[in-house]
Design an enzyme around this catalytic site. Sequence first.
Site, PDB file in Angstrom:
ATOM      1  CB  SER A 293      -0.947  -0.043   1.202  1.00  0.00           C
ATOM      2  OG  SER A 293      -1.915   0.961   1.142  1.00  0.00           O
ATOM      3  CG  ASP A 304       7.225   5.087 -11.352  1.00  0.00           C
ATOM      4  OD1 ASP A 304       7.792   4.027 -11.674  1.00  0.00           O
ATOM      5  OD2 ASP A 304       6.001   5.180 -11.196  1.00  0.00           O
ATOM      6  CE  LYS A 318      -4.882  -2.422   0.788  1.00  0.00           C
ATOM      7  NZ  LYS A 318      -5.068  -0.987   0.532  1.00  0.00           N
TER       8      LYS A 318
END
Length: 553
Positions: A293, A304, A318
């Site tokens: 999460s 990223d 998740k």
Amino acid sequence: MIQKLKKPIVFIPLILVLFLGTFAFQVKNDKLFALAKNIDIFATLVRELDSYYVDEIDPDKLVTIGINAMLEELDPYTEYIPEEESADFRMLTTGEYAGIGALIGNRGGGNMILMPYTGFPAQSSGLRIADFILKVDAIDVSNKPTAEVSELLKGPANTPLTIKVLRDKDTLDFSLIRKKITLKNVPFYGKIDDKTGYIKLSDFTTNASSEVRNAVVNLKSQGAERLILDLRDNPGGLLNEAVEIVNLFIPKGKEVVKTLGKLQNVNYTYKTTKTPIDKEIPLVVLINERSASAAEIVAGALQDYDRAVLIGRKSFGKGLVQTTIPLTYNAQVKVTTAKYYIPSGRCIQAIDYAQTRENGSLTTVPDSLRKAFKTANGRIVRDGAGIEPDDLVQEVSYAPISYTLVAGNHIFDFATQYFYKNKSISDPMTFTISDQDYEDFKKFLNGKEYDYTTYVEKSMQDLEKYAEKEAYFEEIKSQLEMIKAKVNHSKESDLDTHKEEVKKILSEEIVSRYYFQEGMIEAGLDQDPAIDLAKSYLSDPVKSLKILSASSK
């Protein structure tokens, strides 16, 4: 002509709009009728059961079971929270409660203190790990379930209580004042060498970002020039805290995560809003299969933007967002309302619960359907299966004897005895038990049950089971018995064969008696393969740059 041509162009969409609007209205009405009908059936059923069922029923319990069974059909994160459980839920999301500040549990023979948290009433009053709890105020709790004892220890802040415990052979009484307990999101941070700072982030409750910020600032003031952020075993929590933590390391105005759901009011793009602490400091993030999460948002966003090297194992996967919605009578429901997407555009949700409901078994995204996305530097990353690390570290595998010694509480009990006999030890990072201490541990085990099945024994049992079905079993029976005897002989020497492994586990458990949770975490960093690999990246900028460049994948 032009006007004539325009008439049908305008007229046809109007018909479509009216038709679709009527259709949508009808569908909505049908759905509302179905909901009302089924709710009425459910309410009527409970009333009739209460009237006609042969035994007395508990309507609250029965309805709660029914609601939970219904929600289980959706996903594991959509939960009903009745009024009586609201305090526990609030503690999970805020990390706050009022009590003595200690983890309790059963280690055989009754409930005991497993970990007093530093700075709170249990620890400051002198309660220690392995103290058996006999009484809370005047209530005998020696045979009560752990949950009941925990509730007795909690209560309004600034209220007194007394606890009677058994420590070794002594019965001791402690007077405490309950305090507001705020569990730390960062249970430990410190320098692990002259230039490397380490931060353990275990949760994402309120103030998680402030705690990480303070840790970074303090480590830099101590001379840290590079950082390890450890998100292993972090189950996640508040999304806004994850955004703030990412903001510590990337510039203002950058997208961190986007949430998309069925309703417009849950669709939102979260961006960094502050000037970062340090957008250049070399950074490694540790993850594993229990990082989930919010932990995945932090790790994924930093990956990223090619801001950190990720080390460890693939995260949980998740990618769902939950919203808490108030219900009548102070109940609540935590419902999945959206999926989140990190800066590259990927959603890392690993299980398709819609498909799971249809076919009855957990459905994951097949590798062939996982889509490719790109990081800021053009590296390929994929969706649908958690966050994949840039460099993999295999999970540490322990010998069966180690598992058995821990499960049988022999490690725990020996550490407690060691604590009673030794007033102090060296610092957590350098402490290790001596060879003589290990011999004492082996003597401590005499007469204690710690039987276990080795991997070879299990293979032998399987071989013997299948061999019995063969015609030649009698011919090889004696040879199988000889092999089994040799395996058993080797098993007797496992305490020596796996000495270093068992010594490390023992040492970490002993450290917890003197330095509590913080010390146990620090002691565990020694001989940690992920930490060693992280340090190798941080000390070699070229190695890190190679990973973070597009040519690496």
